[in-house]
Design a protein around this motif. Structure first.
Motif, short mmCIF file in Angstrom:
data_model
loop_
_atom_site.label_atom_id
_atom_site.label_comp_id
_atom_site.label_asym_id
_atom_site.label_seq_id
_atom_site.Cartn_x
_atom_site.Cartn_y
_atom_site.Cartn_z
N GLY A 147 52.67 63.61 23.67
CA GLY A 147 51.78 63.69 22.52
C GLY A 147 51.34 65.11 22.25
O GLY A 147 52.13 66.05 22.28
N VAL A 148 50.04 65.26 21.99
CA VAL A 148 49.45 66.59 21.88
C VAL A 148 48.60 66.91 23.11
O VAL A 148 48.33 68.08 23.39
CB VAL A 148 48.59 66.74 20.59
CG1 VAL A 148 49.46 66.58 19.36
CG2 VAL A 148 47.44 65.74 20.57
N GLU A 149 48.20 65.90 23.86
CA GLU A 149 47.36 66.11 25.03
C GLU A 149 48.08 66.92 26.11
O GLU A 149 47.48 67.78 26.76
CB GLU A 149 46.93 64.76 25.63
CG GLU A 149 45.88 64.02 24.83
CD GLU A 149 44.48 64.51 25.12
OE1 GLU A 149 44.26 65.12 26.17
OE2 GLU A 149 43.59 64.28 24.28
N HIS A 150 49.35 66.64 26.32
CA HIS A 150 50.08 67.24 27.43
C HIS A 150 51.09 68.30 27.00
O HIS A 150 51.70 68.95 27.86
CB HIS A 150 50.80 66.14 28.22
CG HIS A 150 49.88 65.11 28.80
ND1 HIS A 150 50.18 63.77 28.85
CD2 HIS A 150 48.64 65.23 29.33
CE1 HIS A 150 49.16 63.11 29.40
NE2 HIS A 150 48.22 63.98 29.70
N SER A 151 51.28 68.48 25.70
CA SER A 151 52.30 69.43 25.24
C SER A 151 52.05 70.87 25.69
O SER A 151 53.03 71.63 25.84
CB SER A 151 52.44 69.37 23.72
OG SER A 151 51.24 69.74 23.07
N PRO A 152 50.80 71.31 25.93
CA PRO A 152 50.63 72.71 26.39
C PRO A 152 51.31 73.03 27.72
O PRO A 152 51.48 74.21 28.04
CB PRO A 152 49.10 72.84 26.51
CG PRO A 152 48.56 71.86 25.53
CD PRO A 152 49.50 70.69 25.62
N TRP A 153 51.71 72.01 28.50
CA TRP A 153 52.34 72.26 29.80
C TRP A 153 53.86 72.04 29.77
O TRP A 153 54.51 72.11 30.81
CB TRP A 153 51.71 71.36 30.87
CG TRP A 153 50.31 71.78 31.18
CD1 TRP A 153 49.91 72.70 32.12
CD2 TRP A 153 49.12 71.35 30.52
NE1 TRP A 153 48.55 72.85 32.08
CE2 TRP A 153 48.03 72.03 31.10
CE3 TRP A 153 48.86 70.45 29.49
CZ2 TRP A 153 46.71 71.84 30.69
CZ3 TRP A 153 47.55 70.25 29.07
CH2 TRP A 153 46.50 70.95 29.67
N MET A 154 54.42 71.81 28.60
CA MET A 154 55.85 71.51 28.54
C MET A 154 56.70 72.67 29.06
O MET A 154 57.68 72.45 29.79
CB MET A 154 56.26 71.14 27.11
CG MET A 154 55.91 69.71 26.73
SD MET A 154 56.88 68.48 27.64
CE MET A 154 58.43 68.54 26.74
N GLU A 155 56.36 73.88 28.71
CA GLU A 155 57.17 75.01 29.14
C GLU A 155 57.11 75.19 30.66
O GLU A 155 58.11 75.48 31.30
CB GLU A 155 56.73 76.29 28.43
CG GLU A 155 57.70 77.45 28.61
CD GLU A 155 57.38 78.61 27.69
OE1 GLU A 155 56.96 79.68 28.20
OE2 GLU A 155 57.55 78.45 26.47
N GLN A 156 55.91 75.00 31.23
CA GLN A 156 55.80 75.06 32.69
C GLN A 156 56.60 73.93 33.33
O GLN A 156 57.16 74.10 34.42
CB GLN A 156 54.34 74.95 33.12
CG GLN A 156 53.46 76.14 32.77
CD GLN A 156 52.11 76.03 33.45
OE1 GLN A 156 52.01 75.96 34.66
NE2 GLN A 156 51.04 76.00 32.64
N ASP A 157 56.65 72.79 32.68
CA ASP A 157 57.25 71.61 33.29
C ASP A 157 58.77 71.61 33.19
O ASP A 157 59.46 71.31 34.18
CB ASP A 157 56.70 70.34 32.61
CG ASP A 157 56.86 69.11 33.47
OD1 ASP A 157 55.85 68.65 34.02
OD2 ASP A 157 57.98 68.61 33.61
N ILE A 158 59.32 71.96 32.04
CA ILE A 158 60.78 71.83 31.86
C ILE A 158 61.45 73.17 31.60
O ILE A 158 62.66 73.20 31.36
CB ILE A 158 61.13 70.85 30.73
CG1 ILE A 158 60.67 71.38 29.37
CG2 ILE A 158 60.53 69.48 31.00
CD1 ILE A 158 61.19 70.55 28.20
N SER A 159 60.72 74.26 31.62
CA SER A 159 61.19 75.64 31.47
C SER A 159 61.30 76.02 29.99
O SER A 159 61.40 75.16 29.11
CB SER A 159 62.55 75.87 32.16
OG SER A 159 63.63 75.41 31.37
N GLU A 160 61.30 77.31 29.76
CA GLU A 160 61.43 77.84 28.40
C GLU A 160 62.76 77.40 27.78
O GLU A 160 62.82 77.04 26.59
CB GLU A 160 61.34 79.37 28.43
CG GLU A 160 61.40 80.02 27.06
CD GLU A 160 61.28 81.53 27.14
OE1 GLU A 160 61.41 82.18 26.09
OE2 GLU A 160 61.06 82.06 28.26
N GLY A 161 63.80 77.39 28.58
CA GLY A 161 65.10 76.95 28.07
C GLY A 161 65.11 75.48 27.71
O GLY A 161 65.75 75.08 26.72
N GLY A 162 64.42 74.67 28.50
CA GLY A 162 64.34 73.24 28.20
C GLY A 162 63.60 72.98 26.90
O GLY A 162 64.00 72.14 26.08
N VAL A 163 62.50 73.71 26.69
CA VAL A 163 61.75 73.58 25.45
C VAL A 163 62.62 73.97 24.26
O VAL A 163 62.61 73.32 23.21
CB VAL A 163 60.46 74.43 25.49
CG1 VAL A 163 59.84 74.56 24.10
CG2 VAL A 163 59.45 73.82 26.46
#
Length: 579
Positions: free
Chosen positions: A514-530
């Motif tokens: 959603g929007v609650e957890h999106s700020p951690w996406m880059e930490q979680d799946i890497s810049e390349g994953g994003v």
């Protein structure tokens, strides 16, 4: 008027249903100790609906007429109540905003298609209009996956799938069922159960969430140890896109390039509107029971769950609560009288004589399903493992109570909000080797956030959803908030989410992004994953008409950002002691 039912606009569940503590004698002192709140304080109810400030629809007469022609006047709504119901999900941030009359943007029209053809016509008309489309199931999401972006200037269509609620077909030879995406949990189980089948998917939101929502957010259920997560259960699906339908047949396995099915599962409406899912189903088991166990401490409980995951046993549920959550569970019991009350006193005395520190005791629930002989075999295997780790079985009674009350916990959140306290959840998953570190890091981060806020806060946890390589840790946290509850909530929430990343966990195990957890996406799946996901969204939806802003938001945080948020935490006055 459509007959699709929705939860109340200001909280969880149905009107007239709520949490009550009068028959739970240990609840008042427990909450006083946990968050310094006297729950006997008279509640402050939510605003009356007519006190809300709701902007009028931004909707051209011609586009409205087009939608009405597709679904009929009774299934196209622009009235304020229906639009507000479709604005938010049920996260604590959602509930705080709605109660404080903070509604930045609401959908302009809500439509209820009758079938997939209606969905196709709505999607095509919206794309031609340049309108935003937000698919809506049961409205139970707690990750901010439903809300319109606050600065959205285009017309917003909330596409409610509540009329698509049928089990269409059961392939008994293959154990597969075609089910419409708007079917809610109880409707699915009732229709399957009438023919002797079960889906076996029971998330906390079961009573008010839909199959399409489960797939769109990558849901897990309480019995996922046996039946799998929704990504395991969903074998095929249909999804409406502009001018076409994506159809994925329910094959057992394929080698056909990158998995389109996996792209859609967890996509939160960013790629299209899921209308139908073919799921694997199972015969209703001969025996189903939930047994309760006590462990002397959290470390012993974790070790036992790990060993069970490696054993020949395959329970449907493996859950153990830390000492804090175990205390909460015991505090929400009704008063025990007669033989039952005496038996509890005897058990506690026995445990003390064994050297247990009752404040460290952890409660566990383990579920078994199958034939009578299979259940008996698995109970023996698990019983030996429990005993090896110092645990003790206490029978089916507590397990039956867990089974009855497992969907009621969200009502407690509204009860606390009425009394000035914010309570929410965050969950993660990590390898077995990192679970203790994730637990310790998260509890310490929450306690540091509470100290920064100047509040008496609480955090508790249980392990669930065991896998060969790891498990889910599900944290619940609460505190009495001040005049700026959302800013205070973010201090705690950000601290917990960052702790997951710091200790090797994921940003969410089953609630979605959603929007609650999106700020951690880059930490979680890497810049390349994003970048890969962003490329998929940009290619599939170049105008960003399908639920924009979800999964990948504009904000990405770092550990330093979160540390600064905690350092600048808005202080809250200390709550007054109970009289």
């Amino acid at each position: 008027m459509t007959d699709v039912k929705h939860m109340k606009w200001w909280g969880w569940g149905l009107e007239g249903v709520g949490f009550h503590f009068e028959d739970k004698p240990d609840f008042v002192p427990f909450v006083q100790k946990a968050v310094a709140l006297d729950v006997r304080t008279p509640p402050v109810p939510p605003l009356d609906f007519d006190q809300l400030t709701i902007a009028p629809p931004r909707l051209s007469p011609s586009f409205e007429a087009t939608l009405v022609a597709i679904v009929g006047e009774e299934n196209a709504h622009t009235d304020d109540m229906v639009r507000v119901v479709h604005t938010y999900g049920k996260s604590i941030r959602d509930l705080l905003r709605i109660r404080r009359n903070e509604i930045a943007r609401v959908p302009d029209i809500v439509v209820y298609p009758a079938d997939e053809w209606d969905v196709q016509q709505i999607v095509d008309a919206a794309v031609a209009e340049g309108a935003v489309i937000i698919p809506f199931g049961g409205g139970s999401n707690i990750a901010g996956s439903l809300e319109p972006l606050p600065d959205e200037t285009r017309t917003i269509v909330s596409l409610d799938l509540g009329r698509l609620d049928r089990v269409l077909e059961i392939d008994e030879g293959s154990g597969l069922a075609r089910i419409q995406a708007g079917a809610q949990g109880p409707d699915i189980e009732a229709q399957l159960g009438a023919k002797g089948w079960t889906l076996g998917h029971f998330p906390d939101s079961f009573t008010h969430s839909t199959l399409g929502g489960w797939v769109a957010t990558r849901s897990s259920g309480m019995q996922s140890d046996k039946y799998g997560d929704i990504a395991d259960i969903a074998r095929g699906l249909r999804m409406v896109r502009p001018g076409t339908i994506v159809e994925l047949r329910p094959l057992p396995s394929t080698s056909t390039g990158p998995s389109v099915r996996e792209m859609i599962i967890g996509s939160e409406g960013r790629l299209g509107v899921i209308t139908e899912v073919t799921v694997q189903v199972h015969r209703v088991p001969e025996v189903r029971e939930v047994q309760a166990y006590f462990f002397p401490n959290w470390k012993a409980g974790l070790a036992a769950m790990h060993e069970i995951s490696e054993s020949d046993a395959s329970p449907s549920i493996t859950r153990v609560s830390d000492a804090r959550e175990s205390g909460f569970s015991l505090a929400t019991r009704k008063a025990s009288k007669g033989i039952s009350g005496a038996a509890q006193s005897v058990l506690m005395s026995v445990l003390k004589r064994r050297g247990w520190v009752l404040e460290d005791m952890c409660l566990s629930f383990i579920g078994y399903e199958g034939s009578a002989s299979h259940v008996s075999y698995e109970k023996k295997l698990v019983g030996a493992i429990v005993k090896k780790h110092g645990g003790l079985g206490v029978g089916k009674g507590p397990g039956a109570l867990y089974d009855q009350k497992k969907f009621d916990t969200p009502y407690l959140r509204d009860f606390l909000l009425d009394r000035g306290a914010a309570a929410d959840v965050s969950e993660t998953a990590a390898p077995w080797s990192k679970l203790q570190e994730v637990y310790d890091t998260t509890v310490a981060a929450a306690d540091k956030a509470y100290e920064a806020l100047g509040v008496h806060g609480w955090i508790m946890c249980h392990l669930s959803h065991s896998y060969h390589s790891g498990a889910c840790l599900y944290f619940t946290f609460a505190f009495v908030h001040g005049d700026d509850p959302i800013a205070q909530y973010e201090v705690v929430k950000y601290s917990i989410q960052q702790a997951f990343q710091d200790a090797g966990g994921t940003l969410s195990h089953h609630h979605g992004v959603g929007v609650e957890h999106s700020p951690w996406m880059e930490q979680d799946i890497s810049e390349g994953g994003v970048a890969l996901i962003q490329g998929l969204f940009d290619s599939a939806d170049p105008q960003h008409l399908f639920n924009p802003g979800k999964v990948l938001g504009t904000l990405q945080v770092t550990a330093d950002d979160v540390a600064e948020i905690v350092a600048n935490a808005p202080k809250a006055p200390a709550p007054a002691p109970a009289p």
